[in-house]
Design a protein around this motif. Structure first.
Motif, PDB file in Angstrom:
ATOM      1  N   VAL A   1       0.845  -1.205   0.000  1.00  0.00           N
ATOM      2  CA  VAL A   1       0.000   0.000   0.000  1.00  0.00           C
ATOM      3  C   VAL A   1       0.875   1.249   0.000  1.00  0.00           C
ATOM      4  N   ILE A   2       1.910   1.262   0.832  1.00  0.00           N
ATOM      5  CA  ILE A   2       2.795   2.427   0.911  1.00  0.00           C
ATOM      6  C   ILE A   2       3.529   2.621  -0.419  1.00  0.00           C
ATOM      7  N   ALA A   3       4.068   1.540  -0.984  1.00  0.00           N
ATOM      8  CA  ALA A   3       4.784   1.653  -2.264  1.00  0.00           C
ATOM      9  C   ALA A   3       3.843   2.110  -3.372  1.00  0.00           C
ATOM     10  N   GLY A   4       2.627   1.569  -3.395  1.00  0.00           N
ATOM     11  CA  GLY A   4       1.657   1.973  -4.400  1.00  0.00           C
ATOM     12  C   GLY A   4       1.255   3.431  -4.241  1.00  0.00           C
ATOM     13  N   ALA A   5       1.056   3.859  -3.016  1.00  0.00           N
ATOM     14  CA  ALA A   5       0.689   5.253  -2.766  1.00  0.00           C
ATOM     15  C   ALA A   5       1.816   6.188  -3.204  1.00  0.00           C
ATOM     16  N   LEU A   6       3.041   5.779  -2.938  1.00  0.00           N
ATOM     17  CA  LEU A   6       4.195   6.572  -3.359  1.00  0.00           C
ATOM     18  C   LEU A   6       4.250   6.686  -4.883  1.00  0.00           C
ATOM     19  N   ALA A   7       4.035   5.561  -5.564  1.00  0.00           N
ATOM     20  CA  ALA A   7       4.071   5.556  -7.030  1.00  0.00           C
ATOM     21  C   ALA A   7       2.959   6.433  -7.597  1.00  0.00           C
ATOM     22  N   LEU A   8       1.755   6.341  -7.035  1.00  0.00           N
ATOM     23  CA  LEU A   8       0.642   7.150  -7.530  1.00  0.00           C
ATOM     24  C   LEU A   8       0.853   8.629  -7.231  1.00  0.00           C
ATOM     25  N   GLU A   9       1.431   8.931  -6.088  1.00  0.00           N
ATOM     26  CA  GLU A   9       1.740  10.322  -5.746  1.00  0.00           C
ATOM     27  C   GLU A   9       2.737  10.898  -6.753  1.00  0.00           C
ATOM     28  N   HIS A  10       3.746  10.104  -7.080  1.00  0.00           N
ATOM     29  CA  HIS A  10       4.727  10.549  -8.072  1.00  0.00           C
ATOM     30  C   HIS A  10       4.048  10.749  -9.430  1.00  0.00           C
ATOM     31  N   LEU A  11       3.170   9.854  -9.803  1.00  0.00           N
ATOM     32  CA  LEU A  11       2.454   9.960 -11.073  1.00  0.00           C
ATOM     33  C   LEU A  11       1.658  11.264 -11.145  1.00  0.00           C
TER      34      LEU A  11
END
Length: 98
Positions: free
Chosen positions: A44-54
């Motif tokens: 969840v944290i890694a996905g949230a980080l990736a989406l935030e970067h996107l």
């Protein structure tokens, strides 16, 4: 007090073994659950980080690669709705049903 027979001693040891087996199983189950929760939290944290970067850097190479991967692997319409940046996919015969 009467002395325990060999059969009584054996039965007592078997009961202790069953209790220990149950305790071992409980600890093992608790440990597996904790590991599964930690793994889910990590994702969840890694996905949230990736989406935030996107969202903040939509023109970066990473963001473009992420959108390409999402487009390639997120095929169920219900799941694709979660990613508004992806085009709608028309169902075909080789895609799994939702």
């Amino acid at each position: 007090m009467a002395r325990k027979t060999a059969a009584d001693k054996l039965e007592e040891l078997r009961k202790k073994r069953e209790e220990l087996d149950a305790r071992i199983q409980a600890v093992s189950t608790r440990q597996k659950n904790e590991q599964r929760k930690a793994d889910t939290r990590r994702k969840v944290i890694a996905g949230a980080l990736a989406l935030e970067h996107l969202e903040k850097n939509s023109e970066s190479d990473f963001a473009k690669q992420l959108v390409r991967l999402l487009d390639e692997y997120v095929i169920r319409p219900h799941d694709r709705e979660l990613f508004p940046q992806l085009p709608e996919v028309m169902p075909t015969n080789n895609q799994p049903s939702p």
